[in-house]
Write a protein that holds these residues in place. Structure first.
Motif, PDB file in Angstrom:
ATOM      1  N   SER A   1       0.835  -1.194   0.000  1.00 49.48           N
ATOM      2  CA  SER A   1       0.000   0.000   0.000  1.00 49.48           C
ATOM      3  C   SER A   1       0.872   1.248   0.000  1.00 49.48           C
ATOM      4  N   GLN A   2       0.362   2.304  -0.559  1.00 49.89           N
ATOM      5  CA  GLN A   2       1.017   3.614  -0.600  1.00 49.89           C
ATOM      6  C   GLN A   2      -0.014   4.652  -0.160  1.00 49.89           C
ATOM      7  N   SER A   3       0.366   5.515   0.804  1.00 48.03           N
ATOM      8  CA  SER A   3      -0.593   6.479   1.314  1.00 48.03           C
ATOM      9  C   SER A   3       0.062   7.848   1.506  1.00 48.03           C
TER      10      SER A   3
ATOM     11  N   GLY B   1       7.938  -1.307   6.221  1.00 47.48           N
ATOM     12  CA  GLY B   1       7.380  -0.114   5.616  1.00 47.48           C
ATOM     13  C   GLY B   1       8.347   1.055   5.622  1.00 47.48           C
ATOM     14  N   TYR B   2       7.927   2.063   4.940  1.00 52.76           N
ATOM     15  CA  TYR B   2       8.715   3.308   4.815  1.00 52.76           C
ATOM     16  C   TYR B   2       7.793   4.474   5.117  1.00 52.76           C
ATOM     17  N   THR B   3       8.323   5.468   5.873  1.00 54.44           N
ATOM     18  CA  THR B   3       7.570   6.685   6.155  1.00 54.44           C
ATOM     19  C   THR B   3       8.463   7.902   5.962  1.00 54.44           C
ATOM     20  N   SER B   4       7.846   8.975   5.481  1.00 52.90           N
ATOM     21  CA  SER B   4       8.623  10.207   5.219  1.00 52.90           C
ATOM     22  C   SER B   4       8.973  10.953   6.500  1.00 52.90           C
TER      23      SER B   4
ATOM     24  N   HIS C   1       4.191  10.611   3.753  1.00 56.46           N
ATOM     25  CA  HIS C   1       4.191   9.660   2.640  1.00 56.46           C
ATOM     26  C   HIS C   1       4.649   8.320   3.199  1.00 56.46           C
TER      27      HIS C   1
ATOM     28  N   THR D   1       4.784   3.910   2.813  1.00 56.97           N
ATOM     29  CA  THR D   1       4.710   2.677   1.997  1.00 56.97           C
ATOM     30  C   THR D   1       4.793   1.485   2.935  1.00 56.97           C
ATOM     31  N   SER D   2       3.905   0.535   2.747  1.00 53.99           N
ATOM     32  CA  SER D   2       3.961  -0.689   3.563  1.00 53.99           C
ATOM     33  C   SER D   2       3.777  -1.897   2.668  1.00 53.99           C
TER      34      SER D   2
END
Length: 445
Positions: free
Chosen positions: A78-80, A298-301, A100, A102-103
Protein backbone atom coordinates in the motif's frame (compact mmCIF):
# COMPACT_ATOMS: atom_id res chain seq x y z
CA UNK A 1 -64.53 -43.45 -64.88
CA UNK A 2 -61.92 -45.72 -66.43
CA UNK A 3 -59.71 -42.67 -67.01
CA UNK A 4 -59.86 -41.71 -63.33
CA UNK A 5 -59.17 -45.30 -62.30
CA UNK A 6 -56.08 -45.41 -64.57
CA UNK A 7 -54.77 -42.14 -63.11
CA UNK A 8 -55.27 -43.48 -59.60
CA UNK A 9 -53.38 -46.69 -60.40
CA UNK A 10 -50.54 -44.68 -61.98
CA UNK A 11 -50.30 -42.40 -58.92
CA UNK A 12 -50.24 -45.40 -56.59
CA UNK A 13 -47.50 -47.03 -58.67
CA UNK A 14 -45.20 -44.02 -58.49
CA UNK A 15 -45.91 -43.55 -54.77
CA UNK A 16 -44.95 -47.14 -54.02
CA UNK A 17 -41.82 -46.77 -56.16
CA UNK A 18 -40.91 -43.66 -54.19
CA UNK A 19 -41.42 -45.53 -50.92
CA UNK A 20 -39.21 -48.34 -52.20
CA UNK A 21 -36.51 -45.83 -53.16
CA UNK A 22 -36.61 -44.12 -49.77
CA UNK A 23 -36.58 -47.37 -47.76
CA UNK A 24 -33.92 -49.17 -49.75
CA UNK A 25 -30.39 -48.27 -48.61
CA UNK A 26 -27.97 -47.26 -51.32
CA UNK A 27 -24.56 -48.80 -51.75
CA UNK A 28 -22.86 -46.16 -49.59
CA UNK A 29 -25.15 -46.71 -46.59
CA UNK A 30 -23.33 -48.03 -43.54
CA UNK A 31 -25.04 -51.12 -42.18
CA UNK A 32 -24.72 -51.29 -38.37
CA UNK A 33 -24.67 -54.32 -36.14
CA UNK A 34 -26.22 -54.10 -32.69
CA UNK A 35 -22.76 -54.22 -31.10
CA UNK A 36 -21.62 -51.27 -33.24
CA UNK A 37 -24.73 -49.29 -32.33
CA UNK A 38 -24.20 -49.92 -28.62
CA UNK A 39 -20.52 -48.93 -28.68
CA UNK A 40 -21.19 -45.77 -30.70
CA UNK A 41 -24.14 -44.71 -28.55
CA UNK A 42 -22.17 -45.09 -25.31
CA UNK A 43 -19.37 -42.91 -26.72
CA UNK A 44 -21.56 -40.21 -28.28
CA UNK A 45 -24.90 -40.00 -26.48
CA UNK A 46 -25.57 -36.59 -24.91
CA UNK A 47 -27.02 -38.01 -21.70
CA UNK A 48 -23.87 -40.04 -21.11
CA UNK A 49 -21.65 -37.04 -21.82
CA UNK A 50 -23.67 -34.93 -19.40
CA UNK A 51 -23.19 -37.53 -16.67
CA UNK A 52 -19.45 -37.62 -17.39
CA UNK A 53 -19.23 -33.83 -17.09
CA UNK A 54 -21.04 -33.99 -13.75
CA UNK A 55 -18.51 -36.56 -12.58
CA UNK A 56 -15.60 -34.35 -13.66
CA UNK A 57 -17.15 -31.40 -11.81
CA UNK A 58 -17.40 -33.46 -8.63
CA UNK A 59 -13.74 -34.39 -9.08
CA UNK A 60 -12.77 -30.72 -9.19
CA UNK A 61 -14.79 -30.10 -6.03
CA UNK A 62 -13.05 -33.02 -4.32
CA UNK A 63 -9.60 -31.65 -5.20
CA UNK A 64 -10.54 -28.19 -3.97
CA UNK A 65 -11.74 -29.57 -0.63
CA UNK A 66 -8.38 -31.27 -0.06
CA UNK A 67 -6.56 -27.98 -0.69
CA UNK A 68 -8.70 -26.29 1.97
CA UNK A 69 -6.59 -28.07 4.60
CA UNK A 70 -3.44 -26.25 3.41
CA UNK A 71 -2.37 -22.78 4.59
CA UNK A 72 -3.05 -19.79 2.39
CA UNK A 73 -0.53 -17.08 1.51
CA UNK A 74 -1.42 -13.49 0.70
CA UNK A 75 0.85 -10.60 -0.29
CA UNK A 76 -0.09 -6.94 0.19
CA UNK A 77 1.34 -3.49 -0.59
CA UNK A 78 0.00 0.00 0.00
CA UNK A 79 1.02 3.61 -0.60
CA UNK A 80 -0.59 6.48 1.31
CA UNK A 81 -0.33 10.26 1.81
CA UNK A 82 -1.70 12.01 4.94
CA UNK A 83 -1.97 15.75 5.86
CA UNK A 84 -2.52 17.23 9.30
CA UNK A 85 -2.40 15.60 12.70
CA UNK A 86 -2.50 11.82 12.34
CA UNK A 87 -0.89 8.56 13.38
CA UNK A 88 2.12 7.51 11.34
CA UNK A 89 1.11 4.15 9.82
CA UNK A 90 4.68 2.86 10.17
CA UNK A 91 5.91 4.24 13.56
CA UNK A 92 2.48 4.76 15.17
CA UNK A 93 3.63 8.21 16.41
CA UNK A 94 1.33 11.25 16.50
CA UNK A 95 2.57 13.79 13.97
CA UNK A 96 1.24 16.99 12.45
CA UNK A 97 2.79 17.03 8.99
CA UNK A 98 2.39 15.54 5.57
CA UNK A 99 3.22 11.83 5.60
CA UNK A 100 4.19 9.66 2.64
CA UNK A 101 4.09 6.02 3.71
CA UNK A 102 4.71 2.68 2.00
CA UNK A 103 3.96 -0.69 3.56
CA UNK A 104 4.40 -4.23 2.23
CA UNK A 105 3.75 -7.60 3.80
CA UNK A 106 2.95 -11.29 3.46
CA UNK A 107 0.40 -13.08 5.64
CA UNK A 108 -0.72 -16.68 6.03
CA UNK A 109 -3.29 -18.67 8.00
CA UNK A 110 -4.14 -22.33 8.41
CA UNK A 111 -7.04 -23.99 10.15
CA UNK A 112 -5.73 -26.45 12.75
CA UNK A 113 -9.10 -27.72 13.92
CA UNK A 114 -12.69 -27.02 12.80
CA UNK A 115 -14.79 -29.72 14.35
CA UNK A 116 -13.27 -32.20 11.87
CA UNK A 117 -15.42 -30.54 9.20
CA UNK A 118 -12.59 -30.24 6.68
CA UNK A 119 -11.81 -33.97 6.86
CA UNK A 120 -15.48 -34.91 6.67
CA UNK A 121 -16.00 -32.61 3.68
CA UNK A 122 -13.10 -34.26 1.86
CA UNK A 123 -14.53 -37.71 2.61
CA UNK A 124 -18.00 -36.63 1.48
CA UNK A 125 -16.69 -35.19 -1.79
CA UNK A 126 -14.80 -38.42 -2.43
CA UNK A 127 -18.06 -40.32 -1.96
CA UNK A 128 -19.76 -37.95 -4.41
CA UNK A 129 -17.06 -38.64 -7.01
CA UNK A 130 -17.68 -42.37 -6.62
CA UNK A 131 -21.43 -41.85 -6.72
CA UNK A 132 -21.22 -39.83 -9.92
CA UNK A 133 -19.06 -42.57 -11.43
CA UNK A 134 -21.97 -44.95 -10.84
CA UNK A 135 -24.34 -42.41 -12.39
CA UNK A 136 -22.16 -42.42 -15.51
CA UNK A 137 -22.40 -46.20 -15.66
CA UNK A 138 -26.15 -45.99 -15.12
CA UNK A 139 -26.47 -43.56 -18.02
CA UNK A 140 -24.48 -45.94 -20.20
CA UNK A 141 -26.68 -48.87 -19.17
CA UNK A 142 -29.83 -46.88 -19.91
CA UNK A 143 -28.65 -46.00 -23.40
CA UNK A 144 -27.61 -49.61 -24.01
CA UNK A 145 -31.10 -50.82 -23.08
CA UNK A 146 -32.79 -48.10 -25.16
CA UNK A 147 -30.68 -48.89 -28.23
CA UNK A 148 -31.28 -52.62 -27.83
CA UNK A 149 -35.03 -52.14 -27.61
CA UNK A 150 -35.11 -49.80 -30.63
CA UNK A 151 -32.85 -52.13 -32.63
CA UNK A 152 -35.07 -55.16 -31.98
CA UNK A 153 -38.19 -53.14 -32.78
CA UNK A 154 -36.57 -52.17 -36.08
CA UNK A 155 -35.77 -55.81 -36.79
CA UNK A 156 -39.38 -56.72 -36.05
CA UNK A 157 -40.58 -54.02 -38.45
CA UNK A 158 -38.04 -55.08 -41.07
CA UNK A 159 -39.23 -58.66 -40.97
CA UNK A 160 -42.79 -57.37 -41.12
CA UNK A 161 -41.95 -55.72 -44.44
CA UNK A 162 -40.99 -59.09 -45.91
CA UNK A 163 -44.26 -60.63 -44.74
CA UNK A 164 -46.26 -57.73 -46.16
CA UNK A 165 -44.42 -57.86 -49.50
CA UNK A 166 -45.03 -61.61 -49.88
CA UNK A 167 -48.70 -61.12 -49.14
CA UNK A 168 -48.86 -58.30 -51.68
CA UNK A 169 -47.23 -60.44 -54.32
CA UNK A 170 -49.67 -63.28 -53.66
CA UNK A 171 -52.73 -61.02 -53.60
CA UNK A 172 -51.70 -59.34 -56.88
CA UNK A 173 -51.53 -62.73 -58.57
CA UNK A 174 -54.91 -63.62 -57.09
CA UNK A 175 -56.33 -60.33 -58.39
CA UNK A 176 -55.01 -61.12 -61.88
CA UNK A 177 -56.61 -64.57 -61.70
CA UNK A 178 -59.89 -63.07 -60.54
CA UNK A 179 -59.82 -60.56 -63.40
CA UNK A 180 -59.32 -63.33 -65.95
CA UNK A 181 -62.20 -65.30 -64.46
CA UNK A 182 -64.42 -62.24 -64.43
CA UNK A 183 -63.72 -61.65 -68.10
CA UNK A 184 -64.44 -65.32 -68.73
CA UNK A 185 -67.71 -64.99 -66.85
CA UNK A 186 -66.88 -67.70 -64.29
CA UNK A 187 -67.09 -65.42 -61.21
CA UNK A 188 -69.22 -62.51 -60.13
CA UNK A 189 -68.04 -58.91 -59.95
CA UNK A 190 -68.00 -59.07 -56.14
CA UNK A 191 -65.37 -61.83 -56.18
CA UNK A 192 -63.17 -59.67 -58.39
CA UNK A 193 -63.61 -56.54 -56.26
CA UNK A 194 -62.84 -58.58 -53.12
CA UNK A 195 -59.57 -59.70 -54.69
CA UNK A 196 -58.80 -56.15 -55.81
CA UNK A 197 -59.58 -54.79 -52.36
CA UNK A 198 -57.30 -57.34 -50.70
CA UNK A 199 -54.49 -56.42 -53.08
CA UNK A 200 -54.91 -52.71 -52.27
CA UNK A 201 -55.03 -53.48 -48.55
CA UNK A 202 -51.81 -55.48 -48.76
CA UNK A 203 -50.20 -52.66 -50.72
CA UNK A 204 -51.19 -50.30 -47.91
CA UNK A 205 -49.74 -52.76 -45.37
CA UNK A 206 -46.41 -52.74 -47.21
CA UNK A 207 -46.27 -48.96 -47.08
CA UNK A 208 -47.26 -48.98 -43.39
CA UNK A 209 -44.60 -51.60 -42.56
CA UNK A 210 -41.92 -49.55 -44.32
CA UNK A 211 -43.04 -46.44 -42.49
CA UNK A 212 -42.82 -48.28 -39.14
CA UNK A 213 -39.32 -49.44 -39.99
CA UNK A 214 -38.29 -45.90 -40.95
CA UNK A 215 -39.65 -44.62 -37.62
CA UNK A 216 -37.59 -47.11 -35.60
CA UNK A 217 -34.52 -46.31 -37.68
CA UNK A 218 -35.03 -42.63 -36.89
CA UNK A 219 -35.27 -43.49 -33.19
CA UNK A 220 -31.99 -45.38 -33.41
CA UNK A 221 -30.29 -42.51 -35.20
CA UNK A 222 -31.41 -40.12 -32.47
CA UNK A 223 -30.10 -42.42 -29.76
CA UNK A 224 -26.78 -42.57 -31.60
CA UNK A 225 -26.80 -38.76 -32.02
CA UNK A 226 -26.73 -39.10 -35.81
CA UNK A 227 -28.39 -36.49 -38.01
CA UNK A 228 -31.56 -37.28 -39.98
CA UNK A 229 -29.47 -36.96 -43.15
CA UNK A 230 -26.96 -39.69 -42.25
CA UNK A 231 -27.37 -42.90 -44.25
CA UNK A 232 -28.15 -45.68 -41.82
CA UNK A 233 -29.37 -49.26 -41.90
CA UNK A 234 -29.08 -52.28 -39.61
CA UNK A 235 -27.83 -55.83 -40.01
CA UNK A 236 -30.50 -58.49 -39.99
CA UNK A 237 -29.27 -61.51 -37.98
CA UNK A 238 -30.34 -65.01 -38.90
CA UNK A 239 -33.26 -65.81 -36.59
CA UNK A 240 -35.09 -68.23 -38.86
CA UNK A 241 -34.32 -71.22 -36.63
CA UNK A 242 -34.52 -69.26 -33.39
CA UNK A 243 -35.19 -71.32 -30.28
CA UNK A 244 -35.94 -69.75 -26.92
CA UNK A 245 -33.09 -70.31 -24.45
CA UNK A 246 -33.49 -71.72 -20.95
CA UNK A 247 -34.34 -68.92 -18.54
CA UNK A 248 -32.09 -68.29 -15.52
CA UNK A 249 -33.42 -68.35 -11.97
CA UNK A 250 -34.91 -64.91 -11.31
CA UNK A 251 -33.83 -64.87 -7.64
CA UNK A 252 -30.26 -65.53 -8.73
CA UNK A 253 -30.54 -62.77 -11.33
CA UNK A 254 -31.84 -60.37 -8.67
CA UNK A 255 -29.02 -61.09 -6.23
CA UNK A 256 -26.43 -60.68 -8.97
CA UNK A 257 -28.03 -57.45 -10.16
CA UNK A 258 -27.86 -55.88 -6.70
CA UNK A 259 -24.13 -56.46 -6.68
CA UNK A 260 -23.39 -54.96 -10.11
CA UNK A 261 -26.08 -52.46 -11.13
CA UNK A 262 -24.71 -48.91 -10.69
CA UNK A 263 -28.03 -47.34 -9.67
CA UNK A 264 -28.12 -49.49 -6.53
CA UNK A 265 -24.47 -48.81 -5.72
CA UNK A 266 -25.15 -45.07 -6.14
CA UNK A 267 -28.16 -45.29 -3.83
CA UNK A 268 -26.08 -46.99 -1.12
CA UNK A 269 -23.44 -44.27 -1.42
CA UNK A 270 -26.22 -41.72 -1.08
CA UNK A 271 -26.78 -42.91 2.49
CA UNK A 272 -23.08 -42.47 3.27
CA UNK A 273 -23.10 -38.97 1.74
CA UNK A 274 -26.02 -38.00 3.98
CA UNK A 275 -24.23 -39.41 7.02
CA UNK A 276 -21.26 -37.18 6.26
CA UNK A 277 -23.63 -34.22 6.12
CA UNK A 278 -24.62 -35.08 9.70
CA UNK A 279 -20.97 -35.24 10.80
CA UNK A 280 -20.29 -31.87 9.17
CA UNK A 281 -23.32 -30.30 10.86
CA UNK A 282 -22.24 -31.61 14.29
CA UNK A 283 -18.85 -29.98 13.76
CA UNK A 284 -20.46 -26.55 14.20
CA UNK A 285 -20.82 -27.33 17.92
CA UNK A 286 -17.01 -27.56 18.30
CA UNK A 287 -14.46 -24.70 18.47
CA UNK A 288 -12.27 -23.62 15.55
CA UNK A 289 -8.52 -23.16 16.06
CA UNK A 290 -6.44 -21.31 13.46
CA UNK A 291 -2.75 -20.43 13.19
CA UNK A 292 -1.87 -17.09 11.63
CA UNK A 293 1.40 -15.41 10.75
CA UNK A 294 2.68 -12.41 8.83
CA UNK A 295 5.90 -10.65 7.80
CA UNK A 296 5.92 -6.97 6.87
CA UNK A 297 7.87 -3.72 6.68
CA UNK A 298 7.38 -0.11 5.62
CA UNK A 299 8.72 3.31 4.81
CA UNK A 300 7.57 6.68 6.16
CA UNK A 301 8.62 10.21 5.22
CA UNK A 302 8.74 11.24 8.92
CA UNK A 303 11.97 9.31 9.43
CA UNK A 304 15.34 10.49 8.17
CA UNK A 305 16.52 7.05 7.06
CA UNK A 306 16.36 6.03 3.42
CA UNK A 307 13.90 3.59 1.91
CA UNK A 308 16.20 0.54 2.08
CA UNK A 309 17.33 1.25 5.64
CA UNK A 310 13.78 1.74 6.83
CA UNK A 311 12.76 -1.55 5.27
CA UNK A 312 15.40 -3.24 7.43
CA UNK A 313 14.61 -1.28 10.58
CA UNK A 314 10.81 -1.57 10.31
CA UNK A 315 10.77 -5.30 9.48
CA UNK A 316 8.30 -7.13 11.76
CA UNK A 317 7.06 -10.69 12.18
CA UNK A 318 3.86 -11.90 13.81
CA UNK A 319 2.60 -15.37 14.79
CA UNK A 320 -0.71 -15.97 16.48
CA UNK A 321 -3.39 -18.49 17.40
CA UNK A 322 -7.06 -17.77 16.94
CA UNK A 323 -9.73 -19.72 18.83
CA UNK A 324 -13.42 -19.37 18.02
CA UNK A 325 -15.91 -21.06 20.37
CA UNK A 326 -19.57 -21.31 19.29
CA UNK A 327 -21.92 -20.30 22.10
CA UNK A 328 -25.25 -19.49 20.50
CA UNK A 329 -26.15 -19.16 16.84
CA UNK A 330 -29.94 -18.93 17.10
CA UNK A 331 -30.45 -22.69 16.79
CA UNK A 332 -28.97 -22.93 13.29
CA UNK A 333 -26.68 -25.85 14.14
CA UNK A 334 -29.50 -27.78 15.80
CA UNK A 335 -31.71 -27.28 12.74
CA UNK A 336 -28.89 -28.37 10.40
CA UNK A 337 -28.42 -31.57 12.42
CA UNK A 338 -32.15 -32.34 12.31
CA UNK A 339 -32.19 -31.78 8.53
CA UNK A 340 -29.17 -34.04 8.10
CA UNK A 341 -30.89 -36.83 10.07
CA UNK A 342 -33.99 -36.49 7.91
CA UNK A 343 -31.81 -36.60 4.79
CA UNK A 344 -30.30 -39.88 6.01
CA UNK A 345 -33.77 -41.38 6.36
CA UNK A 346 -34.69 -40.15 2.88
CA UNK A 347 -31.51 -41.69 1.45
CA UNK A 348 -32.32 -45.01 3.13
CA UNK A 349 -35.83 -44.89 1.65
CA UNK A 350 -34.32 -44.10 -1.75
CA UNK A 351 -32.02 -47.11 -1.44
CA UNK A 352 -34.99 -49.38 -0.70
CA UNK A 353 -36.94 -47.80 -3.56
CA UNK A 354 -34.15 -48.50 -6.04
CA UNK A 355 -33.87 -52.04 -4.71
CA UNK A 356 -37.61 -52.49 -5.23
CA UNK A 357 -37.44 -51.02 -8.76
CA UNK A 358 -34.65 -53.42 -9.71
CA UNK A 359 -36.66 -56.38 -8.48
CA UNK A 360 -39.69 -55.12 -10.41
CA UNK A 361 -37.65 -54.78 -13.61
CA UNK A 362 -36.24 -58.28 -13.26
CA UNK A 363 -39.63 -59.75 -12.35
CA UNK A 364 -41.21 -58.03 -15.37
CA UNK A 365 -38.44 -59.16 -17.71
CA UNK A 366 -38.69 -62.72 -16.40
CA UNK A 367 -42.48 -62.91 -16.74
CA UNK A 368 -42.36 -61.38 -20.24
CA UNK A 369 -39.58 -63.76 -21.27
CA UNK A 370 -41.58 -66.70 -19.92
CA UNK A 371 -44.84 -65.65 -21.58
CA UNK A 372 -43.15 -64.81 -24.89
CA UNK A 373 -41.46 -68.20 -24.75
CA UNK A 374 -44.85 -69.91 -24.45
CA UNK A 375 -46.35 -67.60 -27.07
CA UNK A 376 -43.47 -68.41 -29.40
CA UNK A 377 -44.26 -72.13 -29.31
CA UNK A 378 -47.97 -71.55 -29.80
CA UNK A 379 -47.40 -68.97 -32.55
CA UNK A 380 -45.04 -71.32 -34.40
CA UNK A 381 -47.68 -74.06 -34.44
CA UNK A 382 -50.39 -71.60 -35.47
CA UNK A 383 -48.21 -70.11 -38.22
CA UNK A 384 -47.34 -73.51 -39.67
CA UNK A 385 -50.97 -74.60 -39.61
CA UNK A 386 -52.20 -71.32 -41.13
CA UNK A 387 -49.58 -71.57 -43.87
CA UNK A 388 -50.70 -75.06 -44.83
CA UNK A 389 -54.33 -73.94 -44.75
CA UNK A 390 -53.54 -70.96 -46.96
CA UNK A 391 -51.69 -73.15 -49.47
CA UNK A 392 -54.69 -75.47 -49.67
CA UNK A 393 -56.99 -72.49 -50.06
CA UNK A 394 -54.86 -71.19 -52.94
CA UNK A 395 -55.06 -74.55 -54.70
CA UNK A 396 -58.83 -74.63 -54.27
CA UNK A 397 -59.06 -71.07 -55.52
CA UNK A 398 -57.00 -71.92 -58.59
CA UNK A 399 -59.39 -74.80 -59.27
CA UNK A 400 -62.41 -72.57 -58.78
CA UNK A 401 -63.55 -74.48 -55.69
CA UNK A 402 -63.14 -71.57 -53.27
CA UNK A 403 -64.55 -68.07 -53.30
CA UNK A 404 -62.35 -64.99 -53.18
CA UNK A 405 -63.80 -64.04 -49.82
CA UNK A 406 -62.78 -67.35 -48.25
CA UNK A 407 -59.31 -67.03 -49.78
CA UNK A 408 -58.94 -63.53 -48.31
CA UNK A 409 -59.95 -64.84 -44.89
CA UNK A 410 -57.36 -67.62 -45.14
CA UNK A 411 -54.64 -65.19 -46.19
CA UNK A 412 -55.43 -62.78 -43.35
CA UNK A 413 -55.35 -65.63 -40.86
CA UNK A 414 -51.93 -66.66 -42.12
CA UNK A 415 -50.69 -63.06 -42.01
CA UNK A 416 -51.86 -62.60 -38.42
CA UNK A 417 -50.21 -65.88 -37.42
CA UNK A 418 -46.93 -64.76 -39.00
CA UNK A 419 -47.07 -61.41 -37.23
CA UNK A 420 -47.78 -63.09 -33.90
CA UNK A 421 -44.80 -65.39 -34.36
CA UNK A 422 -42.44 -62.56 -35.28
CA UNK A 423 -43.63 -60.49 -32.34
CA UNK A 424 -43.22 -63.36 -29.87
CA UNK A 425 -39.76 -64.10 -31.25
CA UNK A 426 -38.37 -60.61 -30.88
CA UNK A 427 -40.03 -60.09 -27.51
CA UNK A 428 -38.36 -63.26 -26.29
CA UNK A 429 -35.00 -62.11 -27.65
CA UNK A 430 -35.43 -58.73 -25.94
CA UNK A 431 -36.37 -60.02 -22.49
CA UNK A 432 -33.86 -62.85 -22.41
CA UNK A 433 -31.18 -60.32 -23.33
CA UNK A 434 -32.39 -58.11 -20.48
CA UNK A 435 -32.06 -60.99 -18.02
CA UNK A 436 -28.55 -61.64 -19.27
CA UNK A 437 -27.74 -57.94 -18.96
CA UNK A 438 -28.90 -57.85 -15.34
CA UNK A 439 -26.40 -60.63 -14.66
CA UNK A 440 -23.53 -58.59 -16.08
CA UNK A 441 -23.40 -60.21 -19.54
CA UNK A 442 -23.01 -58.16 -22.70
CA UNK A 443 -25.99 -57.79 -25.02
CA UNK A 444 -25.39 -59.43 -28.37
CA UNK A 445 -27.39 -61.11 -31.11
Amino acid sequence: MKQYFSILLMFTFFWVKAQDTNSTPNSSTKVWTLEECLAYAVDNNITVKTAELTKETSGVTYSASKFNKLPNLTGSASQSMTNGQSIDPITSDYVNEQIHATSIGVSTSVTLFQGNQLNNTVKQNKLLVNQNSFYVEQAKNNIVLSVTEAYLQALYAKEGILVAEKNLEASEKEAETAKARLEAGSIAMQDYTDALSQSATNRYNVIDAKNSYATYILTLKQLLELTPFDDFDIVTPDTEDYAAPILPNKVSVYKTALGILPEYQAAKLGVEVSEKDLDIAKGDYLPTLSLTGSVGSGYTSTQSLGFKDQMDVNLNQRVGLSLSVPIFNRGQTKAAIQKAKLAIEQSEIQEKTVQKEIFQKIETAYQNALSSQEQLVAAQVASNAAEESYKLAQKKYDLGALSTTDLVVSQNTFTNAQQNYIQAKYLNILYTQLLNFYQGDQIKL
